[in-house]
Scaffold this active site. Structure first.
Site, PDB file in Angstrom:
ATOM      1  N   ASP A  62       0.854  -1.190   0.000  1.00  0.00           N
ATOM      2  CA  ASP A  62       0.000   0.000   0.000  1.00  0.00           C
ATOM      3  C   ASP A  62       0.890   1.239   0.000  1.00  0.00           C
ATOM      4  O   ASP A  62       1.176   1.827   1.039  1.00  0.00           O
ATOM      5  CB  ASP A  62      -0.925  -0.011   1.214  1.00  0.00           C
ATOM      6  CG  ASP A  62      -1.963   1.104   1.180  1.00  0.00           C
ATOM      7  OD1 ASP A  62      -1.993   1.861   0.195  1.00  0.00           O
ATOM      8  OD2 ASP A  62      -2.738   1.219   2.148  1.00  0.00           O
ATOM      9  N   ASN A 108      10.834  -6.747  -8.687  1.00  0.00           N
ATOM     10  CA  ASN A 108      10.184  -5.463  -8.977  1.00  0.00           C
ATOM     11  C   ASN A 108      11.235  -4.391  -9.228  1.00  0.00           C
ATOM     12  O   ASN A 108      12.319  -4.409  -8.661  1.00  0.00           O
ATOM     13  CB  ASN A 108       9.234  -5.060  -7.835  1.00  0.00           C
ATOM     14  CG  ASN A 108       9.902  -4.166  -6.811  1.00  0.00           C
ATOM     15  OD1 ASN A 108      10.002  -2.950  -6.998  1.00  0.00           O
ATOM     16  ND2 ASN A 108      10.388  -4.762  -5.722  1.00  0.00           N
ATOM     17  N   ARG A 109      10.886  -3.478 -10.111  1.00  0.00           N
ATOM     18  CA  ARG A 109      11.672  -2.265 -10.318  1.00  0.00           C
ATOM     19  C   ARG A 109      10.690  -1.089 -10.393  1.00  0.00           C
ATOM     20  O   ARG A 109      10.715  -0.281 -11.325  1.00  0.00           O
ATOM     21  CB  ARG A 109      12.536  -2.384 -11.580  1.00  0.00           C
ATOM     22  CG  ARG A 109      11.824  -2.814 -12.852  1.00  0.00           C
ATOM     23  CD  ARG A 109      12.776  -2.730 -14.058  1.00  0.00           C
ATOM     24  NE  ARG A 109      12.132  -3.118 -15.296  1.00  0.00           N
ATOM     25  CZ  ARG A 109      12.195  -4.334 -15.844  1.00  0.00           C
ATOM     26  NH1 ARG A 109      12.859  -5.301 -15.218  1.00  0.00           N
ATOM     27  NH2 ARG A 109      11.594  -4.589 -16.993  1.00  0.00           N
ATOM     28  N   PHE A 112       9.666   3.613  -6.623  1.00  0.00           N
ATOM     29  CA  PHE A 112       8.985   4.546  -5.713  1.00  0.00           C
ATOM     30  C   PHE A 112       7.849   5.301  -6.419  1.00  0.00           C
ATOM     31  O   PHE A 112       7.710   6.523  -6.296  1.00  0.00           O
ATOM     32  CB  PHE A 112       9.966   5.559  -5.120  1.00  0.00           C
ATOM     33  CG  PHE A 112      10.868   5.018  -4.032  1.00  0.00           C
ATOM     34  CD1 PHE A 112      10.648   3.795  -3.435  1.00  0.00           C
ATOM     35  CD2 PHE A 112      11.963   5.769  -3.606  1.00  0.00           C
ATOM     36  CE1 PHE A 112      11.486   3.315  -2.432  1.00  0.00           C
ATOM     37  CE2 PHE A 112      12.806   5.306  -2.601  1.00  0.00           C
ATOM     38  CZ  PHE A 112      12.570   4.077  -2.019  1.00  0.00           C
ATOM     39  N   SER A 170      16.335   0.563  -1.202  1.00  0.00           N
ATOM     40  CA  SER A 170      15.700   0.141  -2.443  1.00  0.00           C
ATOM     41  C   SER A 170      16.742   0.156  -3.563  1.00  0.00           C
ATOM     42  O   SER A 170      17.485   1.125  -3.713  1.00  0.00           O
ATOM     43  CB  SER A 170      14.550   1.075  -2.820  1.00  0.00           C
ATOM     44  OG  SER A 170      14.096   0.787  -4.132  1.00  0.00           O
ATOM     45  N   ASN A 172      16.037   0.384  -6.676  1.00  0.00           N
ATOM     46  CA  ASN A 172      15.410   0.903  -7.892  1.00  0.00           C
ATOM     47  C   ASN A 172      15.441   2.424  -8.026  1.00  0.00           C
ATOM     48  O   ASN A 172      14.850   2.978  -8.941  1.00  0.00           O
ATOM     49  CB  ASN A 172      13.962   0.406  -7.961  1.00  0.00           C
ATOM     50  CG  ASN A 172      13.896  -1.113  -8.004  1.00  0.00           C
ATOM     51  OD1 ASN A 172      14.643  -1.746  -8.735  1.00  0.00           O
ATOM     52  ND2 ASN A 172      13.026  -1.694  -7.195  1.00  0.00           N
ATOM     53  N   THR A 173      16.126   3.114  -7.105  1.00  0.00           N
ATOM     54  CA  THR A 173      16.340   4.559  -7.206  1.00  0.00           C
ATOM     55  C   THR A 173      17.841   4.802  -7.267  1.00  0.00           C
ATOM     56  O   THR A 173      18.556   4.480  -6.311  1.00  0.00           O
ATOM     57  CB  THR A 173      15.727   5.308  -6.005  1.00  0.00           C
ATOM     58  OG1 THR A 173      14.311   5.127  -6.020  1.00  0.00           O
ATOM     59  CG2 THR A 173      16.047   6.796  -6.068  1.00  0.00           C
ATOM     60  N   LYS A 206      15.868   0.875   7.300  1.00  0.00           N
ATOM     61  CA  LYS A 206      15.760  -0.349   6.515  1.00  0.00           C
ATOM     62  C   LYS A 206      16.971  -0.494   5.611  1.00  0.00           C
ATOM     63  O   LYS A 206      17.281   0.402   4.817  1.00  0.00           O
ATOM     64  CB  LYS A 206      14.479  -0.337   5.673  1.00  0.00           C
ATOM     65  CG  LYS A 206      14.213  -1.648   4.937  1.00  0.00           C
ATOM     66  CD  LYS A 206      12.807  -1.688   4.373  1.00  0.00           C
ATOM     67  CE  LYS A 206      12.503  -3.039   3.745  1.00  0.00           C
ATOM     68  NZ  LYS A 206      11.092  -3.145   3.320  1.00  0.00           N
ATOM     69  N   ASN A 235      15.814  -5.374   2.792  1.00  0.00           N
ATOM     70  CA  ASN A 235      15.071  -5.056   1.582  1.00  0.00           C
ATOM     71  C   ASN A 235      15.281  -6.158   0.536  1.00  0.00           C
ATOM     72  O   ASN A 235      15.794  -7.229   0.846  1.00  0.00           O
ATOM     73  CB  ASN A 235      15.540  -3.695   1.051  1.00  0.00           C
ATOM     74  CG  ASN A 235      14.436  -2.918   0.367  1.00  0.00           C
ATOM     75  OD1 ASN A 235      13.672  -3.469  -0.414  1.00  0.00           O
ATOM     76  ND2 ASN A 235      14.349  -1.629   0.654  1.00  0.00           N
ATOM     77  N   THR A 236      14.914  -5.874  -0.713  1.00  0.00           N
ATOM     78  CA  THR A 236      15.119  -6.830  -1.800  1.00  0.00           C
ATOM     79  C   THR A 236      16.593  -6.901  -2.185  1.00  0.00           C
ATOM     80  O   THR A 236      17.382  -6.031  -1.833  1.00  0.00           O
ATOM     81  CB  THR A 236      14.290  -6.436  -3.031  1.00  0.00           C
ATOM     82  OG1 THR A 236      14.676  -5.110  -3.448  1.00  0.00           O
ATOM     83  CG2 THR A 236      12.803  -6.447  -2.710  1.00  0.00           C
TER      84      THR A 236
END
Length: 345
Positions: A62, A108-109, A112, A170, A172-173, A206, A235-236
């Site tokens: 979410d 996932n990519r 954010f 993350s 992905n940033t 995290k 995290n991932t």
């Protein structure tokens, strides 16, 4: 099969991101019953944060805090929403979410993708009062001073969440994981400590599972120096185990789910060794059963978070993990989760 778990099975026939959006919508609108009271043996604490049970929802499901009322009725001990960035951003181009069904994993990519801090704050202001809600902070992709984005998020959300997580892990940033280096981390955490002032809201950090044990030990010391209340591990991962079978295994992005289990456990053990019970730990990554949750608790985690396993097991997984943990706690003679986490094996 419970109706909610049947719905999960049907969603797996759809494109991954479409299914994600429909699941969030369903949680928003369906009249879910209030959860039954938790077994008292499941009580735990993460620093100053008291939880009715140790099974939390990890950030990412979410992102915009739109389904907090429904999520709070699924039996979680705490629900973490976000990641949220100061300005709204669309995230990376689609497709950007992939099920690795053969491996019970996800890549996932997303990048954010979220509606921004103001919309997020408005929703948190209307959050359910009887649930423990956390807010996960990120930084905008095009922000040069990423620490400033975290400070902005912390200030804007004061008084709206039960805890705040600083997500510097993350993959992905671009440039985000560089904040886990000691110099950058000292700058970030020092500025956050100044922004907190006397606010008692717990702040968690995290981290990535791809750090070495020495790097994790450095992060632990930085977290202690700057009064961080807990570490979320982890995290991932950018790693791709050789055991992956899915045709999506080479997609770019962060890998989560069962394929992350061993790496996440190794990171947790490194954090537990380095912290020596000085810093509370929350375990994430590859947790899909009561046994998995129990293993993390006995390795030193006072709570766990799940997400990817829900895609394969459905929301009934929350209750199954709690029943399993309660039985294990009593069988081992523990009166609380916190006691099991702090007692050496």
């Amino acid at each position: 099969m419970a109706l909610s778990d049947l719905g999960t099975a049907l969603l797996r026939w759809m494109d991954a991101e479409t299914a994600h959006e429909l699941a969030i919508r369903a949680i928003q609108v369906l009249p879910l019953p209030a959860p039954v009271a938790d077994d008292p043996v499941l009580a735990t604490a993460v620093g100053p944060l008291e939880l009715p049970n140790p099974v939390g929802l990890a950030a990412g499901l979410d992102k915009n805090g739109v389904a907090l009322r429904g999520l709070s009725r699924l039996g979680f001990g705490f629900v973490e929403c976000g990641s949220v960035t100061p300005r709204a951003q669309p995230g990376n181009p689609k497709p950007r979410l992939f099920r690795l069904s053969e491996d019970r994993a996800i890549i996932n990519r997303m990048g954010f993708n979220n509606a921004g801090l103001e919309a997020f704050a408005v929703r948190l202001a209307a959050r359910p009062a009887n649930a423990v809600i956390g807010a996960n902070l990120g930084a905008n992709k095009d922000t040069e001073d990423k620490a400033a984005d975290y400070v902005a998020g912390l200030i804007r959300l004061k008084g709206l969440a039960d805890y705040v997580t600083v997500n510097v892990s993350s993959p992905n940033t671009p440039g985000l994981r560089a904040l886990q280096g000691r110099t950058a981390l000292d700058d970030l955490l020092g500025r956050l400590a100044e922004a907190r002032g006397g606010d008692a809201t717990p702040v968690f950090l995290k981290i990535a599972p791809d750090l070495t044990a020495a790097e994790i030990a450095m992060v632990v010391e930085a977290a202690l120096d700057h009064r961080i209340d807990a570490l979320i591990v982890s995290n991932t991962t950018l790693d791709r185990p050789a055991t992956l079978r899915s045709p999506h295994r080479d997609e770019a992005g962060g890998l989560s789910g069962e394929a992350l289990k061993d790496r996440a456990m190794a990171a947790l053990r490194a954090a537990a060794d380095a912290s020596d019970r000085r810093l509370p730990l929350i375990a994430v990554g590859g947790i899909g059963s009561g046994q998995d949750a129990w293993d993390r608790i006995r390795a030193g985690a006072c709570a766990v978070q799940i997400y990817s396993a829900l895609i394969y097991e459905g929301p009934g997984l929350v209750g199954r993990i709690k029943l399993d943990l309660a039985a294990r706690l009593r069988a081992e003679g523990f009166s609380t989760v916190s006691e099991a986490a702090s007692t050496p094996r």
